[in-house]
Design a protein around this motif. Sequence first.
Motif, mmCIF file in Angstrom:
data_model
loop_
_atom_site.group_PDB
_atom_site.id
_atom_site.type_symbol
_atom_site.label_atom_id
_atom_site.label_comp_id
_atom_site.label_asym_id
_atom_site.label_seq_id
_atom_site.Cartn_x
_atom_site.Cartn_y
_atom_site.Cartn_z
ATOM 1 N N UNK A 116 0.782 -1.266 -0.097
ATOM 2 C CA UNK A 116 0.098 -0.041 0.113
ATOM 3 C C UNK A 116 0.830 1.319 0.070
ATOM 4 N N UNK A 117 2.328 1.276 -0.039
ATOM 5 C CA UNK A 117 3.014 2.170 -0.191
ATOM 6 C C UNK A 117 3.581 2.520 -1.884
ATOM 7 N N UNK A 118 2.918 1.857 -2.504
ATOM 8 C CA UNK A 118 3.179 1.905 -3.936
ATOM 9 C C UNK A 118 2.331 3.099 -4.277
ATOM 10 N N UNK A 119 2.721 4.097 -5.090
ATOM 11 C CA UNK A 119 1.816 5.120 -5.283
ATOM 12 C C UNK A 119 0.630 4.645 -6.161
ATOM 13 N N UNK A 120 -0.504 5.144 -5.811
ATOM 14 C CA UNK A 120 -1.978 4.823 -6.282
ATOM 15 C C UNK A 120 -2.207 5.423 -7.569
ATOM 16 N N UNK A 121 -2.937 4.696 -8.547
ATOM 17 C CA UNK A 121 -3.426 5.612 -9.630
ATOM 18 C C UNK A 121 -4.985 5.674 -9.938
ATOM 19 N N UNK A 122 -5.355 6.618 -10.498
ATOM 20 C CA UNK A 122 -6.849 6.781 -10.753
ATOM 21 C C UNK A 122 -7.358 5.476 -11.540
ATOM 22 N N UNK A 123 -8.631 5.043 -11.577
ATOM 23 C CA UNK A 123 -9.024 3.980 -12.196
ATOM 24 C C UNK A 123 -10.319 4.479 -13.201
ATOM 25 N N UNK A 124 -10.508 4.032 -14.312
ATOM 26 C CA UNK A 124 -11.485 4.266 -15.037
ATOM 27 C C UNK A 124 -12.463 3.211 -15.229
ATOM 28 N N UNK A 125 -13.825 3.471 -15.032
ATOM 29 C CA UNK A 125 -14.887 2.664 -14.981
ATOM 30 C C UNK A 125 -16.202 3.512 -15.994
#
Length: 363
Positions: A29-38
């Motif tokens: 959970x330290x990995x940079x998160x990204x936006x998701x498309x849905x």
Amino acid sequence: MILRATWLVMLFFLSGTVAFVDQGHFRKDRVPKRCTHEKYHKMLVANCHDLNFVAVPTNLRSNIEILDATYNRIRELTKDSFRHYTYLQILYLEENMISYIEEGTFDSLQDLEVLDLSTNSLDFVPDSALRLPKLRKLYVNNNRLADDVFVGASTNEALEFLSMSGCHLKELPALDGFPNLRELNVSSNKLSRITPRSLAPLCQLSKLDIRGNVALLKNTQGCDCLLLSAWIQDKGIATPSISSLNCNPTLPESEMQCPNLTEATKIYNECMSKFEAKIEAAHVRSTWMIVGITMASILVVVLIILYVLHRRNVRNKSKKNAKASEAGVGSSSNNNNGKCPPLAEGEEEFEIQTGQLLDGSRT
């Protein structure tokens, strides 16, 4: 003793290392998160909720229609923030730290219908948002807005819903620029009075939320309460969770000598006249459009019929010409029936000479 001390030192460093790892240095959970498309109701959504962003991401799909950038750490918006997202219809920016919005930030979002700027650090509403031609809903809850926030602002006739709950308002802002507003939320402010004059320009208003304005709801003994109550009831404006203002004047209404509603009624009637004129103009435009489409359709049908008739005449003429040609060939062949075919020039001369020789031999 020395060996024991050495082990203690080693354990100290190892425990520090373990503690450092446990704090999440290598956790997923330290990995940079990204936006998701849905997809949501056939609309393309970019979900950037609670990703600790400090700016609007610029690497999303350019055809997104909904952007959820709530619960981040965005502090400012610039002209480049939404330059690539011209198809946006719904924009959620709630729960950020936005305190600065550059003029023209929303100019590229000409299809935007819903904008939520709630729970930020704004003391104004950007005029570029009010200029949007299709903006129907605007949320600016829980910002510290000034009472004159809309003075000199652009007129927006598309806006139907405005929510300014918890904005520390002491007076109702001037809302003349939003004549088609249907729902107004000014709950949880510090309003002490709302006059019919301030509501008169909103001739389409059907819902007014004034909950949480303690001073307003407690001020039930004077003319302000009586006039506001009369206006709300006369115009059929709903007030959620408040059946009535429960006005309790100290004197009989006949002795209160409250100001009349002449000015407010005049403003209201002017607003209604403009609204009805626009409805009539729209009806006339739609009628002429229907007439134009009908005439164009009739013209197209007539042209198609004429074309079909023309093609049929051409085919009939072609058939008649073909029959006439066949008839001409047949008549010429019938005229030669029973007769010798005409002699060629050499054959005719030879026959004459033969005849003369035969006649000479007889003589």
